[in-house]
Enzyme design. Structure first.
Site, PDB file in Angstrom:
ATOM      1  N   HIS A 230     -52.052  27.503 -10.572  1.00  0.00           N
ATOM      2  CA  HIS A 230     -52.312  27.909  -9.173  1.00  0.00           C
ATOM      3  C   HIS A 230     -53.758  27.217  -8.463  1.00  0.00           C
ATOM      4  O   HIS A 230     -53.342  27.143  -7.036  1.00  0.00           O
ATOM      5  CB  HIS A 230     -53.112  29.285  -9.301  1.00  0.00           C
ATOM      6  CG  HIS A 230     -53.605  29.838  -8.862  1.00  0.00           C
ATOM      7  ND1 HIS A 230     -54.177  30.221  -7.692  1.00  0.00           N
ATOM      8  CD2 HIS A 230     -54.824  30.470  -9.798  1.00  0.00           C
ATOM      9  CE1 HIS A 230     -55.421  30.607  -7.349  1.00  0.00           C
ATOM     10  NE2 HIS A 230     -56.099  30.977  -8.727  1.00  0.00           N
TER      11      HIS A 230
ATOM     12  N   HIS B 270     -46.287  34.462 -10.669  1.00  0.00           N
ATOM     13  CA  HIS B 270     -46.005  34.073 -12.149  1.00  0.00           C
ATOM     14  C   HIS B 270     -45.306  33.998 -12.953  1.00  0.00           C
ATOM     15  O   HIS B 270     -45.130  34.620 -13.632  1.00  0.00           O
ATOM     16  CB  HIS B 270     -47.523  35.500 -13.093  1.00  0.00           C
ATOM     17  CG  HIS B 270     -48.449  35.682 -13.328  1.00  0.00           C
ATOM     18  ND1 HIS B 270     -49.209  34.851 -13.209  1.00  0.00           N
ATOM     19  CD2 HIS B 270     -48.556  35.693 -15.079  1.00  0.00           C
ATOM     20  CE1 HIS B 270     -50.241  34.923 -14.085  1.00  0.00           C
ATOM     21  NE2 HIS B 270     -49.858  35.257 -15.766  1.00  0.00           N
TER      22      HIS B 270
ATOM     23  N   ASP C 249     -46.767  30.631 -19.189  1.00  0.00           N
ATOM     24  CA  ASP C 249     -48.079  29.746 -19.294  1.00  0.00           C
ATOM     25  C   ASP C 249     -48.155  28.278 -18.688  1.00  0.00           C
ATOM     26  O   ASP C 249     -47.514  27.866 -17.881  1.00  0.00           O
ATOM     27  CB  ASP C 249     -47.909  29.306 -20.756  1.00  0.00           C
ATOM     28  CG  ASP C 249     -49.945  28.716 -21.473  1.00  0.00           C
ATOM     29  OD1 ASP C 249     -50.816  29.405 -20.650  1.00  0.00           O
ATOM     30  OD2 ASP C 249     -49.662  27.852 -22.719  1.00  0.00           O
TER      31      ASP C 249
ATOM     32  N   ARG D 238     -53.595  27.783 -14.330  1.00  0.00           N
ATOM     33  CA  ARG D 238     -53.900  25.849 -13.841  1.00  0.00           C
ATOM     34  C   ARG D 238     -52.476  25.233 -12.764  1.00  0.00           C
ATOM     35  O   ARG D 238     -53.934  24.631 -11.238  1.00  0.00           O
ATOM     36  CB  ARG D 238     -53.623  25.260 -15.447  1.00  0.00           C
ATOM     37  CG  ARG D 238     -55.508  25.384 -16.123  1.00  0.00           C
ATOM     38  CD  ARG D 238     -54.741  24.957 -17.940  1.00  0.00           C
ATOM     39  NE  ARG D 238     -53.721  26.298 -18.292  1.00  0.00           N
ATOM     40  CZ  ARG D 238     -53.026  26.004 -19.387  1.00  0.00           C
ATOM     41  NH1 ARG D 238     -52.787  25.272 -19.538  1.00  0.00           N
ATOM     42  NH2 ARG D 238     -52.770  27.154 -19.956  1.00  0.00           N
TER      43      ARG D 238
END
Length: 510
Positions: free
Chosen positions: A340, A330, A334, A338
């Site tokens: 990934h 992560h 933001d 998507r």
């Protein structure tokens, strides 16, 4: 520790289970838990993804550290995260005593290598002078890279998927062996070969858009036309360019998120995924690694990608490990989900898994099977969150208080690989085959309608869409508002063209 069943038989923990108890380790459970009975036969049961195996008395390894380490590697597999936790706690002299007692033993050499690999410490041992080179992981039991890296010190072939910064593990389960023999690329080519190159070229644009919308919809986001076009443009580049390096990942993030949330580097604050369940109360589903650990982890992820990219490891294993690894790390505020899913396309396309003339609408399979997709994420996050010690301040900012990096470095990604194979299998047989058949029927219907009435393409598209929304018939209301210029006979013939192409199972695909 002993465990007793209803027959009063006595069991002793062995392998990782014994070491976890002896050294009081907080760990993500290993997939395999071993016990040795004082009487009885070998038997196996499983619950919640963990296999519990009971061995007869002759399997008892002994009581020393080395005894249980060898047993673990033989029967429980190689679990880097547990070993990393264990090597922090064991007395170095106890470990040295074990290695020195078996200087040429294959398990001793593997464990010696793993000790130095995981701790970064060089033990006061001379390099091995005798013995053949042995594989660190058994290729029959794990997915490995080839060619392996030869390590002269322990005479080991390091065939791990990554390095000590990021090194996931994938076991060769029965499920994955079955997918290997299924030859999914061949099945995909067989589906695609049924259609003309002209139709495939036209289908490609539709599939790009479908994939984009599905990927956003998984996160309950309705993208603007501009953001959709940007993501489609990225998907079109996926076959040619390698996006798994830091500058390209930042570029990806900048192109798919709202301009106000673009990042110029990896995040420097603690992020998490959660939901509000009451006023000033939040349920946390997942926490990313601490910001101070992130740069090293991401460098490891990129290095693992490059290592697999030049190896013979399966493209699906490669894609799953990197794409799921990315979302578990992560690294941005933001857009992580998507990116990934984009990385799955990027790796499969570049590795030649998918035909160059088509693209997998794999997010559509994920969207249609949300429980399976969530389970693939929770297979890691559920166990992880039991180990993360954190607090949230009054503004919802998280602070992680313990060292968690090793859980992200050494993930057992077998569940995620199985999930991705499953999604690909569904995509080939359901989404891809269905979409291409739908588009072929659409082309056939358009040609038939044009022979009846020479209308603009936009009008033909509208007519077909209205019919598909109404079981193959044009409603009186839609006819009055859009097609009042058509004759009754023309309407009947055009409706028949739609029904001939699609049969009775007409669907609304908007």
């Amino acid at each position: 520790m002993v465990e007793n069943d209803q027959n009063r038989s006595t069991y002793r923990l062995a392998g990782y289970a014994a070491l976890i108890e002896r050294y009081d380790l907080d760990v993500i459970p290993n997939w395999h838990r071993s016990l040795v009975t004082t009487s009885g036969i070998r038997r196996i049961d499983s619950s919640e993804g963990i296999v519990r195996e009971i061995y007869p008395p002759r399997y008892w390894p002994g009581d020393t550290l080395g005894d249980h380490l060898e047993f673990a590697l033989k029967y429980d597999g190689t679990n880097l995260a547990i070993l990393a936790s264990l090597f922090r706690e064991v007395a170095e002299e106890d470990f040295l005593e074990y290695v020195r007692s078996k200087p040429t033993g294959k398990y001793a050499r593997r464990l010696w290598y793993l000790y130095e690999f995981l701790t970064g410490k060089r033990l006061p041992l001379d390099d091995a002078k005798r013995g053949n080179y042995i594989d660190l992981l058994e290729p029959d039991e794990y997915y490995t890279v080839t060619p392996a890296r030869q390590v002269r010190r322990q005479r080991i072939n390091d065939n791990l998927l990554g390095d000590r910064r990021f090194c996931p593990m994938v076991r060769r389960t029965d499920t994955l062996r079955d997918f290997e023999t299924a030859d999914l690329p061949k099945r995909c080519r067989r589906v695609v070969s049924s259609y003309s190159p002209e139709l495939l070229r036209r289908a490609l644009g539709y599939l790009y858009t479908r994939e984009t919308k599905s990927s956003f919809e998984i996160e309950h986001i309705k993208p603007t036309s501009t953001r959709t076009e940007r993501f489609v443009a990225l998907l079109q580049l996926a076959e040619q360019e390698d996006f798994c390096e830091k500058p390209r990942l930042i570029e990806l993030q900048n192109r798919i998120v709202d301009p106000r949330f673009r990042d110029s580097d990896y995040r420097t604050n603690q992020n998490y995924v959660g939901e509000a369940i009451a006023r000033e109360k939040e349920r946390v589903h997942f926490a990313g690694p601490r910001p101070e650990d992130l740069a090293d982890l991401m460098e490891g992820l990129v290095a693992a990608h490059k290592r697999m990219d030049v190896s013979e490891v399966s493209a699906v294993i490669h894609a799953a490990v990197i794409a799921y690894g990315f979302v578990f790390l992560h690294p941005f505020e933001d857009g992580n989900g998507r990116i990934h899913r984009f990385l799955i396309h990027n790796i499969l396309a570049r590795r030649g898994f998918t035909p160059g003339s088509v693209m997998f609408p794999i997010s559509a399979s994920m969207l249609k099977n949300p429980a399976n997709y969530d389970a693939s994420l929770e297979a890691f996050s559920r166990h992880l969150m039991a180990l993360v010690e954190y607090s949230l301040d009054e503004e919802g900012r998280m602070t992680v208080h313990n060292d968690t990096a090793r859980w992200y470095r050494y993930i057992n990604m077998t569940p995620q690989v199985e999930a991705l194979f499953g999604f690909i299998d569904q995509t080939i047989d359901m989404e891809l085959a269905r979409e291409l058949k739908f588009l072929a029927n659409y082309e056939e219907t358009k040609r038939a309608i044009q022979e009846i009435v020479d209308m603009p393409d936009r009008k033909i598209d509208l007519f077909i869409r209205f019919c598909l929304q109404n079981n193959g018939r044009l409603s009186a209301r839609k006819r009055a508002s859009h097609f009042d210029f058509l004759l009754d006979e023309e309407i009947v013939r055009m409706e028949q063209a739609v029904l001939s192409a699609y049969g009775s199972s007409v669907l609304d695909d908007d």
